[in-house]
Design a protein around this motif. Structure first.
Motif, PDB file in Angstrom:
ATOM      1  N   MET A 160       0.851  -1.142   0.063  1.00 16.83           N
ATOM      2  CA  MET A 160      -0.081   0.014   0.091  1.00 16.83           C
ATOM      3  C   MET A 160       0.873   1.339   0.049  1.00 16.83           C
ATOM      4  N   ARG A 161       1.857   1.295   0.664  1.00 15.62           N
ATOM      5  CA  ARG A 161       2.835   2.413   0.659  1.00 15.62           C
ATOM      6  C   ARG A 161       3.410   2.589  -0.812  1.00 15.62           C
ATOM      7  N   GLN A 162       3.568   1.509  -1.499  1.00 19.59           N
ATOM      8  CA  GLN A 162       4.308   1.786  -2.912  1.00 19.59           C
ATOM      9  C   GLN A 162       3.260   2.271  -3.519  1.00 19.59           C
ATOM     10  N   ARG A 163       1.980   1.819  -3.360  1.00 21.55           N
ATOM     11  CA  ARG A 163       0.756   2.175  -4.224  1.00 21.55           C
ATOM     12  C   ARG A 163       0.598   3.906  -4.024  1.00 21.55           C
ATOM     13  N   ALA A 164       0.771   4.211  -2.715  1.00 23.42           N
ATOM     14  CA  ALA A 164       0.950   5.700  -2.235  1.00 23.42           C
ATOM     15  C   ALA A 164       1.828   6.510  -3.068  1.00 23.42           C
ATOM     16  N   MET A 165       3.071   6.024  -3.067  1.00 21.26           N
ATOM     17  CA  MET A 165       4.195   6.526  -3.775  1.00 21.26           C
ATOM     18  C   MET A 165       3.884   6.702  -5.220  1.00 21.26           C
ATOM     19  N   ILE A 166       3.091   5.684  -5.915  1.00 16.97           N
ATOM     20  CA  ILE A 166       2.723   5.809  -7.049  1.00 16.97           C
ATOM     21  C   ILE A 166       1.789   6.998  -7.542  1.00 16.97           C
ATOM     22  N   ALA A 167       0.761   7.022  -6.534  1.00 16.86           N
ATOM     23  CA  ALA A 167      -0.206   7.966  -6.476  1.00 16.86           C
ATOM     24  C   ALA A 167       0.391   9.551  -6.368  1.00 16.86           C
ATOM     25  N   MET A 168       1.463   9.722  -5.705  1.00 16.99           N
ATOM     26  CA  MET A 168       2.078  10.785  -5.450  1.00 16.99           C
ATOM     27  C   MET A 168       3.004  11.245  -6.587  1.00 16.99           C
ATOM     28  N   ALA A 169       3.602  10.142  -7.467  1.00 14.11           N
ATOM     29  CA  ALA A 169       4.343  10.542  -8.576  1.00 14.11           C
ATOM     30  C   ALA A 169       3.324  10.773  -9.857  1.00 14.11           C
ATOM     31  N   LEU A 170       1.950  10.320  -9.703  1.00 17.33           N
ATOM     32  CA  LEU A 170       1.254  10.398 -10.797  1.00 17.33           C
ATOM     33  C   LEU A 170       0.187  11.603 -10.366  1.00 17.33           C
ATOM     34  N   VAL A 171       0.411  12.355  -9.519  1.00 17.51           N
ATOM     35  CA  VAL A 171      -0.846  13.237  -9.105  1.00 17.51           C
ATOM     36  C   VAL A 171      -0.953  14.195 -10.048  1.00 17.51           C
ATOM     37  N   CYS A 172       0.124  14.667 -10.763  1.00 21.20           N
ATOM     38  CA  CYS A 172       0.211  15.615 -11.575  1.00 21.20           C
ATOM     39  C   CYS A 172       0.297  15.408 -13.087  1.00 21.20           C
ATOM     40  N   ASP A 173      -0.093  14.095 -13.276  1.00 21.67           N
ATOM     41  CA  ASP A 173       0.020  13.622 -14.629  1.00 21.67           C
ATOM     42  C   ASP A 173       1.267  13.810 -15.488  1.00 21.67           C
ATOM     43  N   PRO A 174       2.385  13.268 -14.768  1.00 24.74           N
ATOM     44  CA  PRO A 174       3.591  13.582 -15.350  1.00 24.74           C
ATOM     45  C   PRO A 174       3.817  12.483 -16.711  1.00 24.74           C
ATOM     46  N   ALA A 175       4.698  13.329 -17.815  1.00 24.92           N
ATOM     47  CA  ALA A 175       4.743  12.763 -19.188  1.00 24.92           C
ATOM     48  C   ALA A 175       5.820  11.689 -19.019  1.00 24.92           C
ATOM     49  N   LEU A 176       6.567  11.845 -18.099  1.00 29.42           N
ATOM     50  CA  LEU A 176       7.631  10.901 -18.142  1.00 29.42           C
ATOM     51  C   LEU A 176       7.916  10.401 -16.403  1.00 29.42           C
ATOM     52  N   LEU A 177       7.707   9.065 -16.340  1.00 32.15           N
ATOM     53  CA  LEU A 177       7.781   8.355 -14.813  1.00 32.15           C
ATOM     54  C   LEU A 177       9.030   7.626 -14.753  1.00 32.15           C
ATOM     55  N   VAL A 178      10.001   7.706 -13.723  1.00 33.45           N
ATOM     56  CA  VAL A 178      11.165   7.013 -13.368  1.00 33.45           C
ATOM     57  C   VAL A 178      10.413   6.150 -12.253  1.00 33.45           C
ATOM     58  N   ALA A 179      10.606   4.742 -12.467  1.00 37.15           N
ATOM     59  CA  ALA A 179      10.561   3.751 -11.431  1.00 37.15           C
ATOM     60  C   ALA A 179      11.585   3.148 -11.205  1.00 37.15           C
ATOM     61  N   ASP A 180      12.435   3.476  -9.884  1.00 37.07           N
ATOM     62  CA  ASP A 180      13.798   2.980  -9.562  1.00 37.07           C
ATOM     63  C   ASP A 180      13.283   1.721  -8.524  1.00 37.07           C
ATOM     64  N   GLU A 181      13.314   0.445  -9.212  1.00 36.91           N
ATOM     65  CA  GLU A 181      13.236  -0.745  -8.447  1.00 36.91           C
ATOM     66  C   GLU A 181      11.892  -0.744  -7.529  1.00 36.91           C
ATOM     67  N   PRO A 182      10.826  -0.377  -8.079  1.00 39.02           N
ATOM     68  CA  PRO A 182       9.719  -0.052  -6.869  1.00 39.02           C
ATOM     69  C   PRO A 182       9.007  -1.159  -6.463  1.00 39.02           C
ATOM     70  N   THR A 183       9.466  -2.592  -6.939  1.00 42.25           N
ATOM     71  CA  THR A 183       8.826  -3.794  -6.494  1.00 42.25           C
ATOM     72  C   THR A 183      10.050  -4.713  -5.893  1.00 42.25           C
ATOM     73  N   THR A 184      11.211  -4.324  -5.586  1.00 34.55           N
ATOM     74  CA  THR A 184      12.078  -5.195  -5.137  1.00 34.55           C
ATOM     75  C   THR A 184      11.765  -5.872  -3.691  1.00 34.55           C
ATOM     76  N   ALA A 185      11.289  -4.995  -2.906  1.00 34.65           N
ATOM     77  CA  ALA A 185      11.029  -5.360  -1.382  1.00 34.65           C
ATOM     78  C   ALA A 185       9.776  -5.991  -1.190  1.00 34.65           C
ATOM     79  N   LEU A 186       8.907  -6.285  -2.368  1.00 34.39           N
ATOM     80  CA  LEU A 186       7.524  -6.898  -2.150  1.00 34.39           C
ATOM     81  C   LEU A 186       7.481  -8.091  -2.618  1.00 34.39           C
ATOM     82  N   ASP A 187       6.449  -8.766  -1.988  1.00 31.76           N
ATOM     83  CA  ASP A 187       6.240 -10.210  -2.499  1.00 31.76           C
ATOM     84  C   ASP A 187       5.657 -10.397  -4.005  1.00 31.76           C
ATOM     85  N   VAL A 188       5.685 -11.617  -4.566  1.00 28.03           N
ATOM     86  CA  VAL A 188       5.415 -11.760  -6.081  1.00 28.03           C
ATOM     87  C   VAL A 188       4.303 -11.234  -6.315  1.00 28.03           C
TER      88      VAL A 188
END
Length: 341
Positions: A160-188
Protein backbone atom coordinates in the motif's frame (compact mmCIF):
# COMPACT_ATOMS: atom_id res chain seq x y z
CA UNK A 1 11.05 9.52 -37.98
CA UNK A 2 9.48 10.96 -34.81
CA UNK A 3 11.61 12.70 -32.19
CA UNK A 4 11.95 10.64 -28.97
CA UNK A 5 10.31 12.15 -25.90
CA UNK A 6 13.49 11.67 -23.86
CA UNK A 7 16.91 11.65 -25.48
CA UNK A 8 20.13 10.99 -23.53
CA UNK A 9 23.42 11.45 -25.38
CA UNK A 10 26.94 10.55 -24.19
CA UNK A 11 26.02 11.06 -20.52
CA UNK A 12 28.92 11.01 -18.08
CA UNK A 13 28.43 11.35 -14.32
CA UNK A 14 31.60 11.34 -12.21
CA UNK A 15 31.66 11.83 -8.43
CA UNK A 16 34.64 13.41 -6.72
CA UNK A 17 35.95 11.48 -3.71
CA UNK A 18 39.14 11.54 -1.63
CA UNK A 19 40.29 8.44 -3.53
CA UNK A 20 39.59 9.88 -6.98
CA UNK A 21 36.73 10.16 -9.46
CA UNK A 22 33.99 7.51 -9.41
CA UNK A 23 32.85 7.02 -13.01
CA UNK A 24 29.28 6.07 -12.16
CA UNK A 25 28.03 6.68 -15.73
CA UNK A 26 30.58 6.79 -18.51
CA UNK A 27 29.23 7.57 -21.97
CA UNK A 28 25.60 6.42 -21.96
CA UNK A 29 23.10 7.15 -24.76
CA UNK A 30 19.48 6.05 -25.14
CA UNK A 31 16.00 7.24 -26.15
CA UNK A 32 12.55 6.76 -24.65
CA UNK A 33 9.57 7.04 -26.97
CA UNK A 34 6.25 8.59 -25.98
CA UNK A 35 3.98 6.14 -24.20
CA UNK A 36 6.64 3.39 -24.14
CA UNK A 37 8.53 1.67 -21.33
CA UNK A 38 12.32 1.35 -21.34
CA UNK A 39 13.66 -1.26 -18.95
CA UNK A 40 17.17 -0.62 -17.62
CA UNK A 41 18.69 -3.76 -16.13
CA UNK A 42 22.01 -4.52 -14.45
CA UNK A 43 23.66 -5.48 -11.19
CA UNK A 44 23.93 -3.10 -8.25
CA UNK A 45 26.52 -0.42 -8.98
CA UNK A 46 26.06 -0.52 -12.74
CA UNK A 47 24.86 3.10 -12.89
CA UNK A 48 21.11 2.57 -13.31
CA UNK A 49 19.88 4.75 -10.46
CA UNK A 50 22.57 7.40 -10.97
CA UNK A 51 21.43 7.82 -14.56
CA UNK A 52 17.85 8.48 -13.58
CA UNK A 53 18.67 10.71 -10.62
CA UNK A 54 20.68 12.78 -13.10
CA UNK A 55 17.69 13.04 -15.44
CA UNK A 56 15.68 14.53 -12.58
CA UNK A 57 18.57 16.79 -11.50
CA UNK A 58 18.89 15.27 -8.04
CA UNK A 59 22.70 15.27 -7.66
CA UNK A 60 24.64 17.76 -5.58
CA UNK A 61 26.55 19.87 -8.14
CA UNK A 62 29.48 20.55 -5.80
CA UNK A 63 30.80 16.98 -5.91
CA UNK A 64 29.41 15.86 -9.27
CA UNK A 65 30.73 16.42 -12.79
CA UNK A 66 28.09 15.85 -15.44
CA UNK A 67 28.68 15.94 -19.18
CA UNK A 68 26.52 15.12 -22.17
CA UNK A 69 22.98 16.02 -23.14
CA UNK A 70 19.55 15.14 -21.76
CA UNK A 71 16.60 16.41 -23.79
CA UNK A 72 13.08 16.07 -22.41
CA UNK A 73 10.58 16.93 -25.12
CA UNK A 74 13.32 19.06 -26.71
CA UNK A 75 14.31 20.87 -23.49
CA UNK A 76 17.90 20.42 -22.27
CA UNK A 77 17.73 19.39 -18.62
CA UNK A 78 21.47 19.69 -17.96
CA UNK A 79 21.54 23.40 -18.78
CA UNK A 80 18.18 24.23 -17.18
CA UNK A 81 18.33 26.35 -14.00
CA UNK A 82 17.34 24.75 -10.70
CA UNK A 83 14.08 26.74 -10.57
CA UNK A 84 13.04 25.25 -13.91
CA UNK A 85 13.94 21.74 -12.75
CA UNK A 86 11.81 22.24 -9.63
CA UNK A 87 8.91 23.21 -11.88
CA UNK A 88 9.38 20.08 -13.99
CA UNK A 89 9.93 17.60 -11.12
CA UNK A 90 6.65 16.16 -9.91
CA UNK A 91 4.86 17.84 -12.80
CA UNK A 92 6.25 16.87 -16.21
CA UNK A 93 8.59 14.20 -14.85
CA UNK A 94 8.34 12.21 -11.66
CA UNK A 95 9.98 9.31 -9.82
CA UNK A 96 8.92 6.30 -7.77
CA UNK A 97 11.69 5.43 -5.32
CA UNK A 98 12.66 1.93 -4.24
CA UNK A 99 12.01 2.27 -0.51
CA UNK A 100 8.62 3.88 0.01
CA UNK A 101 8.93 3.93 3.82
CA UNK A 102 12.19 5.87 3.63
CA UNK A 103 10.82 8.20 0.95
CA UNK A 104 7.60 9.15 2.73
CA UNK A 105 7.67 11.49 5.71
CA UNK A 106 6.56 9.78 8.94
CA UNK A 107 5.30 13.12 10.32
CA UNK A 108 2.60 13.82 7.71
CA UNK A 109 -0.40 11.89 6.51
CA UNK A 110 -0.43 10.17 3.15
CA UNK A 111 -3.09 12.58 1.92
CA UNK A 112 -1.12 15.66 2.91
CA UNK A 113 2.01 14.41 1.15
CA UNK A 114 0.14 13.65 -2.06
CA UNK A 115 -1.81 16.90 -1.86
CA UNK A 116 1.31 18.99 -1.21
CA UNK A 117 2.76 18.01 -4.59
CA UNK A 118 -0.54 18.81 -6.31
CA UNK A 119 -0.85 22.20 -4.61
CA UNK A 120 2.72 23.19 -5.47
CA UNK A 121 2.29 22.64 -9.19
CA UNK A 122 -1.36 23.64 -9.67
CA UNK A 123 -2.07 26.24 -6.99
CA UNK A 124 -5.05 24.20 -5.78
CA UNK A 125 -6.68 24.84 -2.41
CA UNK A 126 -6.29 22.44 0.52
CA UNK A 127 -9.79 21.08 -0.09
CA UNK A 128 -9.09 20.52 -3.78
CA UNK A 129 -5.76 18.87 -2.97
CA UNK A 130 -7.40 16.50 -0.49
CA UNK A 131 -10.06 15.56 -3.04
CA UNK A 132 -7.32 14.91 -5.60
CA UNK A 133 -5.42 12.75 -3.09
CA UNK A 134 -8.54 10.65 -2.49
CA UNK A 135 -9.03 10.36 -6.25
CA UNK A 136 -5.44 9.17 -6.76
CA UNK A 137 -5.63 6.66 -3.89
CA UNK A 138 -8.79 5.30 -5.49
CA UNK A 139 -7.02 5.04 -8.83
CA UNK A 140 -4.12 3.03 -7.40
CA UNK A 141 -6.44 0.62 -5.61
CA UNK A 142 -6.25 1.71 -1.95
CA UNK A 143 -9.40 0.46 -0.13
CA UNK A 144 -11.53 3.06 1.67
CA UNK A 145 -9.45 5.95 0.25
CA UNK A 146 -11.59 8.62 1.90
CA UNK A 147 -10.54 7.19 5.28
CA UNK A 148 -7.00 6.01 4.53
CA UNK A 149 -6.07 9.43 3.15
CA UNK A 150 -5.65 10.56 6.78
CA UNK A 151 -3.40 7.64 7.75
CA UNK A 152 0.36 7.87 8.24
CA UNK A 153 2.86 5.79 6.24
CA UNK A 154 3.49 3.32 9.10
CA UNK A 155 -0.23 2.46 9.05
CA UNK A 156 0.07 1.20 5.46
CA UNK A 157 1.43 -2.19 4.41
CA UNK A 158 4.49 -2.33 2.13
CA UNK A 159 2.38 -2.80 -0.99
CA UNK A 160 0.00 0.00 0.00
CA UNK A 161 2.90 2.38 0.68
CA UNK A 162 4.25 1.64 -2.78
CA UNK A 163 0.81 2.35 -4.25
CA UNK A 164 0.74 5.63 -2.32
CA UNK A 165 4.15 6.50 -3.79
CA UNK A 166 2.77 5.82 -7.26
CA UNK A 167 -0.24 8.03 -6.49
CA UNK A 168 2.11 10.82 -5.41
CA UNK A 169 4.27 10.42 -8.50
CA UNK A 170 1.26 10.52 -10.83
CA UNK A 171 -0.83 13.18 -9.09
CA UNK A 172 0.11 15.84 -11.67
CA UNK A 173 -0.09 13.46 -14.66
CA UNK A 174 3.64 13.52 -15.54
CA UNK A 175 4.69 12.74 -19.09
CA UNK A 176 7.79 10.83 -17.86
CA UNK A 177 7.79 8.43 -14.92
CA UNK A 178 11.01 6.94 -13.54
CA UNK A 179 10.44 3.80 -11.44
CA UNK A 180 13.58 2.87 -9.48
CA UNK A 181 13.18 -0.81 -8.53
CA UNK A 182 9.71 -0.13 -7.09
CA UNK A 183 8.89 -3.82 -6.56
CA UNK A 184 12.16 -5.12 -5.09
CA UNK A 185 11.01 -5.47 -1.47
CA UNK A 186 7.51 -6.74 -2.29
CA UNK A 187 6.24 -10.30 -2.52
CA UNK A 188 5.52 -11.64 -6.00
CA UNK A 189 1.75 -11.19 -5.75
CA UNK A 190 1.99 -7.51 -4.80
CA UNK A 191 4.80 -7.10 -7.35
CA UNK A 192 2.50 -8.31 -10.11
CA UNK A 193 -0.26 -5.99 -8.91
CA UNK A 194 2.07 -2.98 -8.99
CA UNK A 195 3.27 -3.76 -12.52
CA UNK A 196 -0.31 -4.26 -13.73
CA UNK A 197 -1.18 -0.93 -12.15
CA UNK A 198 1.67 0.86 -13.94
CA UNK A 199 0.69 -0.69 -17.28
CA UNK A 200 -2.96 0.31 -16.82
CA UNK A 201 -2.04 3.87 -15.87
CA UNK A 202 0.34 4.12 -18.82
CA UNK A 203 -2.37 2.97 -21.19
CA UNK A 204 -4.75 5.51 -19.68
CA UNK A 205 -2.40 8.52 -19.62
CA UNK A 206 0.23 7.78 -22.29
CA UNK A 207 3.08 8.28 -19.83
CA UNK A 208 6.61 7.28 -20.85
CA UNK A 209 8.25 5.03 -18.23
CA UNK A 210 11.84 4.18 -17.35
CA UNK A 211 11.76 1.03 -15.22
CA UNK A 212 14.99 0.25 -13.35
CA UNK A 213 15.53 -3.28 -12.07
CA UNK A 214 18.03 -6.11 -11.69
CA UNK A 215 15.29 -8.67 -12.43
CA UNK A 216 14.90 -9.79 -16.04
CA UNK A 217 11.62 -11.44 -15.09
CA UNK A 218 10.17 -8.02 -14.29
CA UNK A 219 11.59 -6.65 -17.54
CA UNK A 220 9.86 -9.44 -19.47
CA UNK A 221 6.53 -8.37 -17.99
CA UNK A 222 6.61 -4.60 -18.32
CA UNK A 223 9.21 -3.29 -20.82
CA UNK A 224 8.94 -2.49 -24.52
CA UNK A 225 12.68 -1.89 -24.97
CA UNK A 226 15.63 -3.02 -22.84
CA UNK A 227 18.98 -1.43 -22.04
CA UNK A 228 21.54 -3.61 -20.24
CA UNK A 229 24.08 -1.64 -18.18
CA UNK A 230 27.44 -2.74 -16.84
CA UNK A 231 30.05 -0.52 -15.13
CA UNK A 232 28.35 2.70 -16.17
CA UNK A 233 27.93 1.79 -19.83
CA UNK A 234 25.32 0.26 -22.09
CA UNK A 235 26.49 -3.19 -23.19
CA UNK A 236 23.33 -4.24 -25.01
CA UNK A 237 20.21 -2.58 -26.37
CA UNK A 238 17.12 -3.79 -28.22
CA UNK A 239 13.46 -4.62 -27.93
CA UNK A 240 12.36 -6.87 -25.09
CA UNK A 241 11.90 -9.78 -27.47
CA UNK A 242 15.34 -9.28 -29.05
CA UNK A 243 17.27 -9.00 -25.79
CA UNK A 244 15.53 -11.80 -23.91
CA UNK A 245 15.22 -14.30 -26.76
CA UNK A 246 18.44 -13.61 -28.67
CA UNK A 247 20.89 -11.74 -26.40
CA UNK A 248 24.19 -10.73 -27.99
CA UNK A 249 26.43 -9.94 -25.02
CA UNK A 250 28.06 -12.44 -22.62
CA UNK A 251 26.93 -10.35 -19.64
CA UNK A 252 23.29 -10.67 -20.71
CA UNK A 253 23.82 -14.41 -21.14
CA UNK A 254 25.12 -14.47 -17.59
CA UNK A 255 22.08 -12.60 -16.25
CA UNK A 256 19.74 -15.03 -18.01
CA UNK A 257 21.77 -18.04 -16.88
CA UNK A 258 21.53 -17.01 -13.23
CA UNK A 259 17.71 -16.88 -13.31
CA UNK A 260 15.71 -19.84 -12.02
CA UNK A 261 12.91 -21.13 -14.25
CA UNK A 262 9.76 -23.18 -13.67
CA UNK A 263 10.24 -25.17 -16.87
CA UNK A 264 12.55 -28.04 -17.75
CA UNK A 265 14.44 -30.43 -15.44
CA UNK A 266 14.61 -29.38 -11.80
CA UNK A 267 18.24 -30.53 -11.51
CA UNK A 268 19.60 -28.01 -14.06
CA UNK A 269 22.02 -25.87 -12.00
CA UNK A 270 22.01 -22.09 -12.15
CA UNK A 271 25.08 -20.50 -13.70
CA UNK A 272 26.00 -17.39 -11.68
CA UNK A 273 28.36 -14.86 -13.22
CA UNK A 274 31.81 -15.43 -11.68
CA UNK A 275 33.64 -12.65 -9.87
CA UNK A 276 32.28 -9.31 -8.71
CA UNK A 277 31.37 -6.03 -10.44
CA UNK A 278 34.40 -3.79 -11.04
CA UNK A 279 35.38 -0.78 -8.97
CA UNK A 280 34.21 2.40 -10.67
CA UNK A 281 37.17 4.19 -9.09
CA UNK A 282 39.59 2.05 -11.09
CA UNK A 283 37.60 0.26 -13.80
CA UNK A 284 39.39 -2.36 -15.90
CA UNK A 285 40.98 -1.25 -19.15
CA UNK A 286 39.38 -2.36 -22.38
CA UNK A 287 36.05 -4.11 -21.91
CA UNK A 288 34.95 -3.68 -18.27
CA UNK A 289 33.41 -7.15 -18.31
CA UNK A 290 36.54 -8.97 -19.51
CA UNK A 291 37.78 -10.09 -16.02
CA UNK A 292 34.51 -12.05 -15.60
CA UNK A 293 33.97 -13.10 -19.22
CA UNK A 294 34.44 -16.70 -20.40
CA UNK A 295 34.97 -15.74 -24.05
CA UNK A 296 38.09 -13.56 -24.03
CA UNK A 297 40.21 -16.39 -25.47
CA UNK A 298 37.84 -16.71 -28.41
CA UNK A 299 38.41 -13.04 -29.24
CA UNK A 300 42.15 -13.67 -29.15
CA UNK A 301 45.18 -11.72 -27.97
CA UNK A 302 44.75 -8.92 -25.48
CA UNK A 303 42.00 -7.10 -27.34
CA UNK A 304 39.38 -7.52 -24.59
CA UNK A 305 41.73 -6.17 -21.92
CA UNK A 306 43.09 -3.25 -23.94
CA UNK A 307 40.44 -2.12 -26.44
CA UNK A 308 37.06 -0.70 -25.42
CA UNK A 309 34.27 -2.30 -27.50
CA UNK A 310 31.93 0.24 -29.05
CA UNK A 311 28.16 -0.05 -29.10
CA UNK A 312 27.10 -0.20 -32.75
CA UNK A 313 23.32 0.05 -33.15
CA UNK A 314 21.26 -0.93 -36.17
CA UNK A 315 17.57 0.03 -35.84
CA UNK A 316 18.09 0.34 -32.10
CA UNK A 317 19.66 -3.11 -31.75
CA UNK A 318 23.25 -3.91 -30.85
CA UNK A 319 25.83 -4.85 -28.24
CA UNK A 320 29.29 -3.71 -27.16
CA UNK A 321 31.38 -6.86 -27.57
CA UNK A 322 34.47 -7.87 -29.55
CA UNK A 323 32.98 -11.25 -30.51
CA UNK A 324 31.96 -11.42 -34.14
CA UNK A 325 28.31 -11.85 -35.06
CA UNK A 326 29.01 -15.44 -36.07
CA UNK A 327 30.73 -16.18 -32.74
CA UNK A 328 27.87 -14.63 -30.76
CA UNK A 329 25.33 -16.77 -32.63
CA UNK A 330 27.38 -19.92 -32.05
CA UNK A 331 28.04 -19.31 -28.35
CA UNK A 332 24.47 -18.25 -27.63
CA UNK A 333 23.19 -21.41 -29.33
CA UNK A 334 25.40 -23.41 -26.96
CA UNK A 335 24.11 -21.42 -23.97
CA UNK A 336 20.47 -21.73 -25.05
CA UNK A 337 20.89 -25.50 -25.38
CA UNK A 338 21.56 -25.75 -21.66
CA UNK A 339 18.46 -23.77 -20.66
CA UNK A 340 14.77 -24.72 -20.78
CA UNK A 341 12.72 -23.15 -23.60
Amino acid sequence: MSTPFLSVRDLRVHFSTEDGAVKAVDGLSFDVERGKTLGIVGESGSGKSVTNLTILGLHHPEHTRIEGEILLDGQDLLTAPERELERLRGNKMSMIFQDALASLSPYHTIGKQIGETYRKHTGASKREARARAVEMLTKVGIPQPDLRVDDYPHQFSGGMRQRAMIAMALVCDPALLVADEPTTALDVTVQAQIMDLLKDLQQETGTSIIFITHDLGVIADIADDVLVMYAGRCVERGTKKEVLRAPQHPYTWGLLGSMPTLEGPVDVPLSPIPGTPPSLLNPPTGCSFHPRCAFTEQVGGTRCSTELPLLHLSDGRGSACHLTAEQRSEFFADFAGTRPN
